[in-house]
Structure formats: structure tokens, C-alpha cells
Scaffold this active site. Structure first.
Site, PDB file in Angstrom:
ATOM      1  N   ASP A   6      47.467  32.125  83.354  1.00 14.78           N
ATOM      2  CA  ASP A   6      46.491  31.010  83.745  1.00 14.78           C
ATOM      3  C   ASP A   6      46.597  30.815  85.364  1.00 14.78           C
ATOM      4  O   ASP A   6      47.461  30.654  85.933  1.00 14.78           O
ATOM      5  CB  ASP A   6      47.435  29.454  83.037  1.00 14.78           C
ATOM      6  CG  ASP A   6      46.522  28.406  83.474  1.00 14.78           C
ATOM      7  OD1 ASP A   6      45.636  28.158  82.730  1.00 14.78           O
ATOM      8  OD2 ASP A   6      46.889  27.757  84.395  1.00 14.78           O
ATOM      9  N   GLU A  33      40.460  28.804  83.011  1.00 15.48           N
ATOM     10  CA  GLU A  33      41.298  29.699  83.967  1.00 15.48           C
ATOM     11  C   GLU A  33      42.151  30.587  83.350  1.00 15.48           C
ATOM     12  O   GLU A  33      43.212  30.975  84.006  1.00 15.48           O
ATOM     13  CB  GLU A  33      41.639  28.790  85.090  1.00 15.48           C
ATOM     14  CG  GLU A  33      42.719  28.009  84.673  1.00 15.48           C
ATOM     15  CD  GLU A  33      42.317  26.631  84.255  1.00 15.48           C
ATOM     16  OE1 GLU A  33      43.237  25.737  84.362  1.00 15.48           O
ATOM     17  OE2 GLU A  33      41.069  26.395  83.888  1.00 15.48           O
TER      18      GLU A  33
END
Length: 156
Positions: free
Chosen positions: A19, A62
């Protein structure tokens, strides 16, 4: 498909779940074009790190995942640290570009895909909560975090 192959052959199988750290701040402060450029850069670095038989994907937003057949937990942690090092060497714009990585490995053929993803996700959030820009390995033995690596000299 790779998971099904692993279940048949019982070779090591690991998952990295990544992430991007502070991604919302990057988008809110500098705009979505800067965020998109950061995601493209991460994709390029992932492609340089993985082997021909590995599978990498953007999971959404993301978050990225890499499936590593024939790779034990140590090998997966080595790849996670190599990825963070390679990313740190890249030009990336106005904010530091770092990722928090959760790593897990299938221990036996009874492992379920959903469990492995959950373990990688838990390890990734431990990395986030403990300062970001880290790779954290999820292990057996009650699900304790068994290894943690942080890129020296970098801040998130």
C-alpha cells in the site's frame, strides 16, 4: 491459477501486499496527476523486481499484490526489501514515495486463498501502524509478526 498449481505441487508460495504510504495526502496536496504518476512509477519498479513466473497486480486504489510461486517467506521478504530499495532510488516528485508491505507464505496445501490475503493484509497494516515504509512478515505460531524490515535513512 497459480494458487491451484501450488495446491497440487505443494511448492512454497508467498504473497506481498503493498500500500502506498500517504497516498491521499499526495493526491489532496498535489492533484491526481501526481498520484497517477506515482502509481505508474510503482508499477514500473514492480515489473523490474518480479521474475517471469511471478504475478503482479494492482488491487485497487493504491494497493498492489505480488504472487510469488516457489518462494518461501525469507525469499519474499528479500524481494520486499529489494523493491523498497529500488523505489527509494527513483525520482518521484514532491513527497517521499514509500510503501508498506505485508508478506505471508502458504505453509501447507490446506491454506486457503482468503486466509493468505487476510494475513498479508494484517501484516501490511502492522507496517503502516508501526511507522510505514516497512515490510512485515506474517508467520505461523498464532499469527504473530515474525520479521520486520525498514529502509534505513528513509522516512514516510
Amino acid at each position: 491459477m497459480e494458487f491451484a498449481n501450488w495446491k497440487r505441487h505443494s511448492a512454497p508460495l508467498s504473497i506481498l501486499l503493498m500500500d502506498v504510504d500517504n497516498f491521499k495526502q499526495r493526491n489532496d496536496t498535489y492533484g491526481h496527476a501526481v498520484g497517477d504518476t506515482a502509481l505508474e512509477l510503482i508499477g514500473r519498479v514492480v515489473r523490474r523486481c518480479v521474475r517471469a513466473g511471478d504475478t503482479a497486480a494492482r488491487m485497487g486504489g493504491e494497493e498492489f499484490a505480488i504472487l510469488l510461486p516457489n518462494t518461501d517467506l525469507k525469499g519474499a521478504m528479500d524481494l520486499a526489501m529489494r523493491f523498497q530499495h529500488m523505489l527509494a532510488l527513483e525520482e518521484h516528485g514532491p513527497l517521499p514515495l514509500t510503501v508498506s508491505i505485508g508478506v505471508t507464505s502458504a505453509m501447507d496445501s490446506s491454506s486457503k486463498w482468503e486466509l493468505l490475503l487476510s494475513q498479508a493484509d494484517e501484516a501490511m497494516y502492522v507496517a503502516k501502524r508501526s511507522g510505514k515504509n516497512k515490510a512485515v512478515a506474517y508467520g505461523v505460531g498464532g499469527g504473530k509478526v515474525i520479521s520486520m524490515g525498514k529502509m534505513a535513512g528513509l522516512t514516510a
